[in-house]
Design a protein around this motif. Structure first.
Motif, PDB file in Angstrom:
ATOM      1  N   ARG A  98     -12.562   3.680   2.683  1.00  0.00           N
ATOM      2  CA  ARG A  98     -13.539   2.403   2.019  1.00  0.00           C
ATOM      3  C   ARG A  98     -14.466   2.107   3.125  1.00  0.00           C
ATOM      4  NH1 ARG A  98      -8.880  -2.278   0.742  1.00  0.00           N
ATOM      5  NH2 ARG A  98      -8.584  -2.195   2.920  1.00  0.00           N
ATOM      6  N   ILE A 121       0.881  -1.067  -0.018  1.00  0.00           N
ATOM      7  CA  ILE A 121      -0.231  -0.219  -0.056  1.00  0.00           C
ATOM      8  C   ILE A 121       0.990   1.238   0.084  1.00  0.00           C
ATOM      9  CG2 ILE A 121      -1.669   1.324   1.291  1.00  0.00           C
ATOM     10  CD1 ILE A 121      -2.478  -1.429   2.544  1.00  0.00           C
ATOM     11  N   ARG A 147      -7.449   4.464   1.829  1.00  0.00           N
ATOM     12  CA  ARG A 147      -7.863   3.385   2.764  1.00  0.00           C
ATOM     13  C   ARG A 147      -9.070   3.684   4.011  1.00  0.00           C
ATOM     14  NH1 ARG A 147      -5.454  -1.766   2.372  1.00  0.00           N
ATOM     15  NH2 ARG A 147      -5.972  -2.184   4.841  1.00  0.00           N
ATOM     16  N   GLU A 196      -2.197   5.910  -0.948  1.00  0.00           N
ATOM     17  CA  GLU A 196      -3.096   4.772  -0.838  1.00  0.00           C
ATOM     18  C   GLU A 196      -3.623   4.764   0.568  1.00  0.00           C
ATOM     19  OE1 GLU A 196      -3.442   1.648  -4.280  1.00  0.00           O
ATOM     20  OE2 GLU A 196      -1.850   1.284  -3.094  1.00  0.00           O
TER      21      GLU A 196
END
Length: 350
Positions: free
Chosen positions: A292, A281, A289, A285
């Motif tokens: 999400r 990751i 995350r 990113e």
């Protein structure tokens, strides 16, 4: 098997190395030495690693004849006689030393395509460090043998060649004890059209010959060059001019400095994008995350009340339990009072 690399000066070329970008001057000096010098400087400023010229005279290319065999009947040079075309397009040999010196002062590599043994001898006297073999000369086995015998790196274009012809040329180079060479996918049309570029051949050449492979690109624009790099090309060669308004035999399919610069920038960006095989990751990113989906309470829930599809949902962001636990949580009881908008945690479940 890992494709090997070749070395030109202080630059390694091959898999894992930055793409080596060649600006082909060819006839774009239009007979003006000062313009040729200006092209060298402009190529350097546009991001080229190397400037390439061609070493021939009309008499080393063909004969002065009006017979039908020596006339060009179609394409960019339709109506030209071969001898007359090469008179217009050649770079005077007395310029070569000046251009090489100017390139070295500018900090850009300099090399040439010789078209006969006398040109090779001339370039040897100049101290040229590596050679290009043009697509049209890939069948000139005696010339390839002579160039290879100099034990210097070779960049060989493969336009129009069958696989068998390429194999013969490669074996000729190797037979001279020269393993410092790379191959260039090329469509020998001027300009080349995308649907005939067949860039997948780059991978096949790499796997077949286990050498660095590039693209000698005669298409308009930079799409093919950038795609070629994404497909593993280690070298890109493009014709380069100061302006297509300065007419020469090659000007119509050559790049101007601002176009070439954008191509180089796009190639460098493509190289960064290619990266490596990775499932880790990235830092950027990691931020994403947090947005999400996860399990959230969407209605107030009292202690002892069951979790249902009406009071918990899988929504963004990611502060609650992972969605894979949703069905496991349904119908279980709350261990405390939970307000709407609270990310669900295991401690809240009895």
């Amino acid at each position: 098997m890992k494709n090997k690399r070749i070395k030109i000066g202080n630059r390694e070329i091959g898999e894992g190395c930055p793409c080596y970008i060649i600006a082909e001057m060819s006839a774009n000096h239009a007979g003006d030495l000062n313009r040729a010098v200006e092209i060298i400087h402009a190529a350097k400023e546009a991001g080229a690693d190397c400037i390439k010229i061609q070493t021939y005279t009309p008499d080393t290319m063909t004969i002065n004849s009006d017979k039908k065999y020596f006339h060009i009947d179609d394409g960019t040079w339709k109506g030209e006689n071969l001898y007359g075309l090469y008179q217009k397009a050649n770079t005077p040999w007395e310029w070569h030393g000046w251009l090489k010196e100017e390139a070295e002062k500018t900090g850009i590599h300099f090399f040439s395509t010789p078209f006969d043994k006398s040109a090779v001898d001339f370039l040897e006297e100049l101290g040229v460090e590596f050679y290009k073999i043009a697509s049209f000369e890939i069948v000139d086995i005696p010339l390839i043998k002579y160039i290879a015998s100099k034990k210097k790196p070779i960049i060989m274009s493969t336009g129009m060649a069958t696989l068998g012809e390429i194999e013969e040329a490669v074996e000729t180079i190797k037979a001279q004890g020269n393993n410092q060479f790379c191959l260039m996918k090329c469509s020998s049309a001027y300009p080349a059209v995308p649907e005939q570029m067949n860039l997948k051949t780059i991978s096949h050449l790499k796997n077949t010959f286990n050498v660095p492979v590039g693209l000698s690109d005669h298409s308009l624009g930079s799409v093919s060059a950038v795609v070629a790099v994404a497909m593993g090309a280690s070298i890109i060669e493009k014709h380069f001019c100061l302006s297509r308004e300065i007419k020469s035999p090659d000007s119509t399919f050559s790049m101007e400095p601002d176009e070439f610069k954008r191509m180089v920038e796009d190639i460098r960006a493509a190289e960064k994008s290619i990266g490596k095989v990775s499932y880790s990751i990235s830092e950027n990113e990691a931020v994403s995350r947090s947005h999400r989906r996860s399990i959230f309470v969407v209605k107030d829930i009292k202690r002892g009340e069951a979790f249902t599809e009406e009071n918990i949902k899988v929504i963004r962001p990611a502060d609650g339990l992972e969605p894979k636990y949703y069905e496991q949580v349904l119908n279980r009881k709350a261990s405390e009072n939970i307000e709407r908008g609270t990310p669900l945690k295991w401690t809240m479940i009895s």
